[in-house]
Design a protein around this motif. Structure first.
Motif, PDB file in Angstrom:
ATOM      1  N   ALA A  89       0.848  -1.197   0.000  1.00  0.00           N
ATOM      2  CA  ALA A  89       0.000   0.000   0.000  1.00  0.00           C
ATOM      3  C   ALA A  89       0.883   1.247   0.000  1.00  0.00           C
ATOM      4  O   ALA A  89       2.081   1.186   0.301  1.00  0.00           O
ATOM      5  N   GLU A  90       0.286   2.371  -0.313  1.00  0.00           N
ATOM      6  CA  GLU A  90       1.001   3.647  -0.322  1.00  0.00           C
ATOM      7  C   GLU A  90       1.496   3.966   1.083  1.00  0.00           C
ATOM      8  O   GLU A  90       0.740   3.914   2.046  1.00  0.00           O
ATOM      9  N   GLY A  91       2.774   4.280   1.205  1.00  0.00           N
ATOM     10  CA  GLY A  91       3.339   4.654   2.496  1.00  0.00           C
ATOM     11  C   GLY A  91       4.787   4.251   2.615  1.00  0.00           C
ATOM     12  O   GLY A  91       5.292   3.436   1.840  1.00  0.00           O
ATOM     13  N   ASN A  92       5.462   4.833   3.582  1.00  0.00           N
ATOM     14  CA  ASN A  92       6.860   4.519   3.895  1.00  0.00           C
ATOM     15  C   ASN A  92       7.759   4.648   2.669  1.00  0.00           C
ATOM     16  O   ASN A  92       8.677   3.851   2.481  1.00  0.00           O
ATOM     17  N   GLY A  93       7.481   5.616   1.846  1.00  0.00           N
ATOM     18  CA  GLY A  93       8.337   5.872   0.694  1.00  0.00           C
ATOM     19  C   GLY A  93       7.765   5.401  -0.622  1.00  0.00           C
ATOM     20  O   GLY A  93       8.464   5.402  -1.622  1.00  0.00           O
ATOM     21  N   ASP A  94       6.501   4.938  -0.675  1.00  0.00           N
ATOM     22  CA  ASP A  94       5.825   4.573  -1.921  1.00  0.00           C
ATOM     23  C   ASP A  94       5.736   3.065  -2.109  1.00  0.00           C
ATOM     24  O   ASP A  94       6.664   2.429  -2.600  1.00  0.00           O
ATOM     25  N   GLY A  95       4.636   2.485  -1.712  1.00  0.00           N
ATOM     26  CA  GLY A  95       4.390   1.068  -1.905  1.00  0.00           C
ATOM     27  C   GLY A  95       5.054   0.168  -0.893  1.00  0.00           C
ATOM     28  O   GLY A  95       5.245  -1.021  -1.142  1.00  0.00           O
ATOM     29  N   TYR A  96       5.408   0.708   0.275  1.00  0.00           N
ATOM     30  CA  TYR A  96       6.093  -0.064   1.311  1.00  0.00           C
ATOM     31  C   TYR A  96       5.315  -0.045   2.626  1.00  0.00           C
ATOM     32  O   TYR A  96       5.882   0.186   3.695  1.00  0.00           O
ATOM     33  N   ALA A  97       4.003  -0.274   2.526  1.00  0.00           N
ATOM     34  CA  ALA A  97       3.155  -0.279   3.724  1.00  0.00           C
ATOM     35  C   ALA A  97       2.099  -1.368   3.589  1.00  0.00           C
ATOM     36  O   ALA A  97       1.850  -1.890   2.504  1.00  0.00           O
ATOM     37  N   TYR A  98       1.502  -1.697   4.724  1.00  0.00           N
ATOM     38  CA  TYR A  98       0.311  -2.541   4.756  1.00  0.00           C
ATOM     39  C   TYR A  98      -0.875  -1.593   4.906  1.00  0.00           C
ATOM     40  O   TYR A  98      -0.782  -0.586   5.591  1.00  0.00           O
ATOM     41  N   GLY A  99      -1.971  -1.912   4.267  1.00  0.00           N
ATOM     42  CA  GLY A  99      -3.115  -1.017   4.343  1.00  0.00           C
ATOM     43  C   GLY A  99      -4.412  -1.747   4.624  1.00  0.00           C
ATOM     44  O   GLY A  99      -4.819  -2.551   3.817  1.00  0.00           O
ATOM     45  N   PRO A 100      -5.015  -1.499   5.776  1.00  0.00           N
ATOM     46  CA  PRO A 100      -4.528  -0.678   6.882  1.00  0.00           C
ATOM     47  C   PRO A 100      -3.437  -1.406   7.675  1.00  0.00           C
ATOM     48  O   PRO A 100      -3.391  -2.633   7.691  1.00  0.00           O
ATOM     49  N   SER A 101      -2.607  -0.627   8.330  1.00  0.00           N
ATOM     50  CA  SER A 101      -1.458  -1.217   9.021  1.00  0.00           C
ATOM     51  C   SER A 101      -1.792  -1.741  10.415  1.00  0.00           C
ATOM     52  O   SER A 101      -1.076  -2.599  10.930  1.00  0.00           O
ATOM     53  N   ALA A 102      -2.847  -1.261  11.030  1.00  0.00           N
ATOM     54  CA  ALA A 102      -3.236  -1.723  12.367  1.00  0.00           C
ATOM     55  C   ALA A 102      -4.743  -1.948  12.378  1.00  0.00           C
ATOM     56  O   ALA A 102      -5.513  -1.019  12.127  1.00  0.00           O
ATOM     57  N   VAL A 103      -5.147  -3.202  12.640  1.00  0.00           N
ATOM     58  CA  VAL A 103      -6.572  -3.544  12.641  1.00  0.00           C
ATOM     59  C   VAL A 103      -6.926  -4.334  13.889  1.00  0.00           C
ATOM     60  O   VAL A 103      -6.071  -4.985  14.496  1.00  0.00           O
ATOM     61  N   ALA A 104      -8.199  -4.275  14.261  1.00  0.00           N
ATOM     62  CA  ALA A 104      -8.753  -5.118  15.322  1.00  0.00           C
ATOM     63  C   ALA A 104      -9.791  -6.022  14.680  1.00  0.00           C
ATOM     64  O   ALA A 104     -10.621  -5.555  13.889  1.00  0.00           O
ATOM     65  N   VAL A 105      -9.726  -7.318  14.989  1.00  0.00           N
ATOM     66  CA  VAL A 105     -10.662  -8.296  14.447  1.00  0.00           C
ATOM     67  C   VAL A 105     -11.205  -9.154  15.589  1.00  0.00           C
ATOM     68  O   VAL A 105     -10.630  -9.176  16.684  1.00  0.00           O
ATOM     69  N   SER A 106     -12.259  -9.885  15.318  1.00  0.00           N
ATOM     70  CA  SER A 106     -12.813 -10.828  16.289  1.00  0.00           C
ATOM     71  C   SER A 106     -12.146 -12.182  16.120  1.00  0.00           C
ATOM     72  O   SER A 106     -11.639 -12.507  15.042  1.00  0.00           O
ATOM     73  N   THR A 107     -12.174 -12.996  17.187  1.00  0.00           N
ATOM     74  CA  THR A 107     -11.636 -14.350  17.068  1.00  0.00           C
ATOM     75  C   THR A 107     -12.406 -15.095  15.981  1.00  0.00           C
ATOM     76  O   THR A 107     -13.604 -14.888  15.803  1.00  0.00           O
ATOM     77  N   GLY A 108     -11.680 -15.922  15.241  1.00  0.00           N
ATOM     78  CA  GLY A 108     -12.274 -16.677  14.145  1.00  0.00           C
ATOM     79  C   GLY A 108     -12.230 -15.957  12.810  1.00  0.00           C
ATOM     80  O   GLY A 108     -12.655 -16.507  11.792  1.00  0.00           O
ATOM     81  N   THR A 109     -11.700 -14.742  12.784  1.00  0.00           N
ATOM     82  CA  THR A 109     -11.644 -13.962  11.553  1.00  0.00           C
ATOM     83  C   THR A 109     -10.479 -14.414  10.685  1.00  0.00           C
ATOM     84  O   THR A 109      -9.358 -14.583  11.175  1.00  0.00           O
ATOM     85  N   GLU A 110     -10.748 -14.579   9.408  1.00  0.00           N
ATOM     86  CA  GLU A 110      -9.679 -14.848   8.442  1.00  0.00           C
ATOM     87  C   GLU A 110      -9.199 -13.514   7.882  1.00  0.00           C
ATOM     88  O   GLU A 110      -9.999 -12.716   7.390  1.00  0.00           O
ATOM     89  N   VAL A 111      -7.905 -13.278   7.990  1.00  0.00           N
ATOM     90  CA  VAL A 111      -7.296 -12.075   7.416  1.00  0.00           C
ATOM     91  C   VAL A 111      -6.561 -12.498   6.152  1.00  0.00           C
ATOM     92  O   VAL A 111      -5.778 -13.449   6.172  1.00  0.00           O
ATOM     93  N   LEU A 112      -6.823 -11.786   5.080  1.00  0.00           N
ATOM     94  CA  LEU A 112      -6.179 -12.050   3.793  1.00  0.00           C
ATOM     95  C   LEU A 112      -5.259 -10.884   3.476  1.00  0.00           C
ATOM     96  O   LEU A 112      -5.700  -9.729   3.447  1.00  0.00           O
ATOM     97  N   TRP A 113      -3.976 -11.163   3.288  1.00  0.00           N
ATOM     98  CA  TRP A 113      -3.036 -10.158   2.825  1.00  0.00           C
ATOM     99  C   TRP A 113      -2.968 -10.304   1.317  1.00  0.00           C
ATOM    100  O   TRP A 113      -2.689 -11.389   0.792  1.00  0.00           O
ATOM    101  N   ASP A 114      -3.239  -9.209   0.611  1.00  0.00           N
ATOM    102  CA  ASP A 114      -3.353  -9.215  -0.848  1.00  0.00           C
ATOM    103  C   ASP A 114      -2.324  -8.240  -1.436  1.00  0.00           C
ATOM    104  O   ASP A 114      -2.389  -7.037  -1.176  1.00  0.00           O
ATOM    105  N   TRP A 115      -1.383  -8.771  -2.221  1.00  0.00           N
ATOM    106  CA  TRP A 115      -0.322  -7.967  -2.809  1.00  0.00           C
ATOM    107  C   TRP A 115      -0.892  -7.020  -3.867  1.00  0.00           C
ATOM    108  O   TRP A 115      -1.687  -7.427  -4.711  1.00  0.00           O
ATOM    109  N   THR A 116      -0.458  -5.760  -3.820  1.00  0.00           N
ATOM    110  CA  THR A 116      -0.907  -4.758  -4.789  1.00  0.00           C
ATOM    111  C   THR A 116      -0.037  -4.745  -6.044  1.00  0.00           C
ATOM    112  O   THR A 116      -0.445  -4.193  -7.054  1.00  0.00           O
ATOM    113  N   GLY A 117       1.161  -5.301  -5.954  1.00  0.00           N
ATOM    114  CA  GLY A 117       2.113  -5.245  -7.061  1.00  0.00           C
ATOM    115  C   GLY A 117       3.030  -4.032  -6.971  1.00  0.00           C
ATOM    116  O   GLY A 117       3.908  -3.848  -7.802  1.00  0.00           O
TER     117      GLY A 117
END
Length: 181
Positions: A89-117
């Motif tokens: 994601a946009e950040g830390n000098g251009d394309g070097y961040a996670y978006g959003p970088s800090a999240v709260a989820v409930s137990t049992g939640t599947e988090v998918l990290w998806d590359w932007t390229g």
């Protein structure tokens, strides 16, 4: 006693003025609807100070740089059963961040990290010993890869905190965190 003379104003002028003022007031309030944190995008947040390990990890400079996309708030996604985080994601000098970088989820939640390229090779590494020793989770997407056709998922089955980073871009501040309630 002298009376002041008011200008002649017809009913149409009064109604038009009142309508314009009401519309302006409604437009001004529209950005506040459904938004608990006042950022205008309707996303609820939790203060990072409620989770000191997250706040420390995201702003820590002894281990990598601080994440410049983190503004002291954790995006509250506890009502979502599936959560997607952009990698590159946009950040830390251009394309070097996670978006959003800090999240709260409930137990049992599947988090998918998806590359932007964006931002070249990335991965997702939760290694407590290589971070600040506060992560309750350990996982890895594997070796860094590039391209928009990469994904990694992890299901958070227990309460805790996951602190993670991108191995090749930790020095730039490419860090993330998941709070699991």
């Amino acid at each position: 006693m002298a009376r002041s003379r008011l200008p002649d104003v017809d009913r149409r002028t009064v109604l038009h003025s009142v309508g314009a003022l009401s519309t302006a007031g409604l437009i001004g309030l529209a950005g506040c609807a459904g938004d608990d944190n006042g950022d205008g995008n309707g996303t609820d947040t939790i203060p990072g100070s409620d989770y000191p390990a997250v706040d420390e990890w995201m702003t820590e400079t002894d281990i990598g740089d601080a994440d410049d996309t983190y503004e002291g708030e954790i995006v509250d996604l506890r009502d979502d059963s599936d959560v997607t985080i952009d990698v590159g994601a946009e950040g830390n000098g251009d394309g070097y961040a996670y978006g959003p970088s800090a999240v709260a989820v409930s137990t049992g939640t599947e988090v998918l990290w998806d590359w932007t390229g964006e931002g070249s090779l990335h991965n997702v590494e939760a290694e407590p010993d290589d971070q600040i020793g506060e992560s309750d989770y350990e996982f890895s997407s594997g070796e860094p890869v590039e391209g928009a056709d990469n994904e990694y998922s992890y299901t958070f089955d227990e309460s805790g905190i996951a602190l993670y980073h991108c191995e090749p871009h930790l020095s730039l501040g490419m860090k993330g965190s998941v709070v699991v309630d």
